[in-house]
Design a protein around this motif. Structure first.
Motif, PDB file in Angstrom:
ATOM      1  N   LYS A 159      10.093   9.835  15.986  1.00 20.68           N
ATOM      2  CA  LYS A 159      11.060   9.571  14.909  1.00 20.68           C
ATOM      3  C   LYS A 159      10.676   8.321  14.117  1.00 20.68           C
ATOM      4  N   LYS A 160      10.232   7.286  14.822  1.00 23.47           N
ATOM      5  CA  LYS A 160       9.841   6.052  14.123  1.00 23.47           C
ATOM      6  C   LYS A 160       8.643   6.316  13.209  1.00 23.47           C
ATOM      7  N   GLY A 161       7.663   7.088  13.702  1.00 22.68           N
ATOM      8  CA  GLY A 161       6.499   7.405  12.878  1.00 22.68           C
ATOM      9  C   GLY A 161       6.866   8.213  11.650  1.00 22.68           C
ATOM     10  N   VAL A 162       7.787   9.180  11.811  1.00 23.59           N
ATOM     11  CA  VAL A 162       8.243   9.989  10.679  1.00 23.59           C
ATOM     12  C   VAL A 162       8.911   9.099   9.638  1.00 23.59           C
ATOM     13  N   TYR A 163       9.741   8.169  10.087  1.00 21.25           N
ATOM     14  CA  TYR A 163      10.463   7.296   9.159  1.00 21.25           C
ATOM     15  C   TYR A 163       9.496   6.389   8.394  1.00 21.25           C
ATOM     16  N   ILE A 164       8.547   5.809   9.107  1.00 21.78           N
ATOM     17  CA  ILE A 164       7.597   4.897   8.454  1.00 21.78           C
ATOM     18  C   ILE A 164       6.765   5.634   7.417  1.00 21.78           C
ATOM     19  N   ARG A 165       6.348   6.844   7.718  1.00 19.97           N
ATOM     20  CA  ARG A 165       5.491   7.599   6.808  1.00 19.97           C
ATOM     21  C   ARG A 165       6.257   8.247   5.652  1.00 19.97           C
ATOM     22  N   SER A 166       7.598   8.304   5.758  1.00 14.77           N
ATOM     23  CA  SER A 166       8.382   9.044   4.771  1.00 14.77           C
ATOM     24  C   SER A 166       9.187   8.146   3.834  1.00 14.77           C
ATOM     25  N   HIS A 167       9.668   7.015   4.309  1.00  9.18           N
ATOM     26  CA  HIS A 167      10.577   6.200   3.505  1.00  9.18           C
ATOM     27  C   HIS A 167       9.790   5.326   2.526  1.00  9.18           C
ATOM     28  N   PRO A 168      10.180   5.306   1.240  1.00  6.55           N
ATOM     29  CA  PRO A 168       9.441   4.507   0.239  1.00  6.55           C
ATOM     30  C   PRO A 168       9.400   3.017   0.554  1.00  6.55           C
ATOM     31  N   GLU A 169      10.478   2.471   1.136  1.00  2.17           N
ATOM     32  CA  GLU A 169      10.532   1.040   1.412  1.00  2.17           C
ATOM     33  C   GLU A 169       9.605   0.630   2.555  1.00  2.17           C
ATOM     34  N   MET A 170       9.038   1.611   3.258  1.00  5.49           N
ATOM     35  CA  MET A 170       8.153   1.321   4.390  1.00  5.49           C
ATOM     36  C   MET A 170       6.677   1.468   4.027  1.00  5.49           C
ATOM     37  N   GLN A 171       6.365   1.613   2.730  1.00  6.27           N
ATOM     38  CA  GLN A 171       4.977   1.852   2.332  1.00  6.27           C
ATOM     39  C   GLN A 171       4.063   0.678   2.681  1.00  6.27           C
ATOM     40  N   GLU A 172       4.556  -0.556   2.458  1.00  6.57           N
ATOM     41  CA  GLU A 172       3.745  -1.725   2.767  1.00  6.57           C
ATOM     42  C   GLU A 172       3.471  -1.823   4.259  1.00  6.57           C
ATOM     43  N   ALA A 173       4.528  -1.587   5.072  1.00  8.12           N
ATOM     44  CA  ALA A 173       4.351  -1.596   6.521  1.00  8.12           C
ATOM     45  C   ALA A 173       3.442  -0.455   6.954  1.00  8.12           C
ATOM     46  N   HIS A 174       3.557   0.689   6.263  1.00  7.35           N
ATOM     47  CA  HIS A 174       2.727   1.854   6.576  1.00  7.35           C
ATOM     48  C   HIS A 174       1.242   1.523   6.418  1.00  7.35           C
ATOM     49  N   GLU A 175       0.908   0.835   5.331  1.00  6.07           N
ATOM     50  CA  GLU A 175      -0.492   0.479   5.091  1.00  6.07           C
ATOM     51  C   GLU A 175      -0.998  -0.502   6.147  1.00  6.07           C
ATOM     52  N   SER A 176      -0.129  -1.436   6.556  1.00  7.55           N
ATOM     53  CA  SER A 176      -0.533  -2.401   7.591  1.00  7.55           C
ATOM     54  C   SER A 176      -0.770  -1.712   8.925  1.00  7.55           C
ATOM     55  N   TYR A 177       0.106  -0.748   9.252  1.00 12.03           N
ATOM     56  CA  TYR A 177      -0.060  -0.018  10.515  1.00 12.03           C
ATOM     57  C   TYR A 177      -1.330   0.832  10.507  1.00 12.03           C
TER      58      TYR A 177
END
Length: 441
Positions: free
Chosen positions: A67-85
């Motif tokens: 669920k956490k991975g789905v949220y990070i990859r889907s929510h626009p506000e998590m794009q910066e964190a997504h790139e860091s991960y």
């Protein structure tokens, strides 16, 4: 967990969760919520599937990782964190995305579209995909080890256990009923070569099945009467009976004639006189309704799950096929058509006569069989709505489950009572010989 322990692999975290599950089971045993010999499969299966509904921490952790991975990859506000991960993942560091990929690969989860609008749907899809093989494996192991599990799974999805979800159900009763269903009650042996006869003298093997549904006990009548009582209460409420008609709790006999929405005559626990005498002429509940005139016979029974459908067949044959001979499990399949109560009532009153059979499992099971559907139609037709029908089912299931647990405990106390009496007799003889010993004891 991935943020707290970035230096360990996801498999290690899952293994640690498995160890926590072991500690949880020990706590359940210490608090009498799980029997020592009760199967672990039974604990983690949902209540709707015959289990105790405990959450398996290992699987829950994996679901949250996904669920956490789905949220990070889907929510626009998590794009910066997504790139860091992604950068951390490329360098071999553990992070929520690596946990998501680890679990998805382990369970073969399907590819989904990572968009904000589908976050909830994707999480549900992933969760279902992870839980399904887990529960299927639990059921498979339960079926291999337990006869009760084979019967329960065979009846799915048409079986429910309202008593187990009742807020009134005590945890120790809950555990005792599960242990009895699996033949894992200490003192009631079901192992080949170690069986013993029933302590009540009925010359049958003393197993949990025998004690809960097949022993010769007066307590079975009380358990049965509780269900009849709730049926009568529902009838009085659904037919708008006058408030002065009161039914004492546990009472299964009634003889009233009143005007509610229509004129109704209810008789319970009494013989129905017919022109030709028949053997089975005492139904649990007899209703005679007027305007339009019709007669309804309701039969109640409490049976072990393996005899559930057999008991329905016995009741149906007794009152609609052959009421002249005594019908039980030994001759129900050989019974031929003869005089029966429904036929006699039709010929006497010249009106429709209906038969409803309501069976409750001795551990509180309710199976949606054809007979169960039939009695629901009958009761709803005469004024008992779906809500009152649900209340009737819940109360009947709970009363039977509690009564069964009391029967098992009472049966187990017989030996303890006898042992206490013998000990007191021996003690009294010893005290007669030695006054000092008497003072000490």
């Amino acid at each position: 967990m991935g943020n707290l322990y970035p230096d360990e692999k996801g498999a290690t975290t899952v293994k640690n969760c498995r160890e926590v599950d072991k500690e949880v089971r020990k706590v359940l045993i210490e608090n009498n919520i799980k029997g020592k010999t009760t199967t672990n499969n039974h604990i983690y299966l949902p209540v709707s599937r015959g289990g105790q509904g405990m959450k398996f921490i290992e699987v829950e952790a994996e679901i949250h990782m996904v669920k956490k991975g789905v949220y990070i990859r889907s929510h626009p506000e998590m794009q910066e964190a997504h790139e860091s991960y992604i950068q951390l993942q490329g360098s071999g560091w553990r992070n929520p995305l690596s946990d998501h990929d680890f679990v998805s690969t382990k369970y073969g989860c399907p590819d989904v579209e990572y968009t904000q609008t589908k976050i909830t749907k994707n999480c549900k899809t992933m969760k279902k995909h992870i839980e399904k093989p887990f529960y299927e494996q639990l059921e498979k192991e339960w079926i291999m080890n337990m006869h009760y599990g084979r019967i329960f799974v065979k009846e799915q999805p048409n079986i429910e256990l309202p008593a187990y979800t009742s807020p009134l159900m005590d945890s120790w009763r809950f555990s005792l009923l599960h242990s009895a269903a699996e033949e894992q009650v200490h003192g009631l042996v079901a192992i080949l070569g170690r069986r013993k006869n029933c302590r009540r003298g009925c010359s049958q093997s003393e197993t949990a099945y025998h004690v809960s549904s097949a022993c010769i006990q007066d307590a079975y009548n009380t358990r049965h009467d509780y269900v009849v009582h709730w049926v009568l209460k529902s009838l009085l409420s659904g037919l708008n009976a006058p408030e002065d008609i009161q039914l004492q709790f546990g009472k299964a006999t009634l003889s009233v004639d009143f005007f509610g929405m229509r004129r109704v005559e209810i008789r319970a626990g009494t013989e129905i006189l017919t022109e030709k005498r028949i053997h089975h002429n005492t139904p649990d509940t007899y209703l005679h309704l007027y305007d339009p005139e019709e007669i309804i016979i309701l039969e109640i029974s409490v049976a072990h799950l393996q005899n559930y459908r057999l008991q329905e067949k016995i009741k149906k044959v007794r009152y609609s096929v052959n009421g002249s001979a005594h019908i039980d499990h030994t001759n129900v399949d050989e019974a031929c058509r003869d005089l029966n109560l429904m036929g006699e009532l039709r010929s006497t009153y010249r009106c429709p006569v209906h038969l409803g059979v309501f069976v409750v499992g001795c551990f509180g099971e309710i199976v949606t069989t054809e007979e169960h559907k039939n009695i629901r139609k009958i009761l709803i037709k005469i004024g008992i709505n779906n809500l009152k029908m649900r209340i009737l089912i819940n109360r009947s299931s709970y009363s039977v489950a509690v009564s069964t647990s009391n029967i098992i405990l009472k049966h187990l106390c017989v030996v303890n009572s006898i042992s206490t009496v013998i000990f007191c007799c021996i003690l009294s003889k010893r005290t007669q010989k030695n006054d000092n010993l008497f003072i000490m004891q």
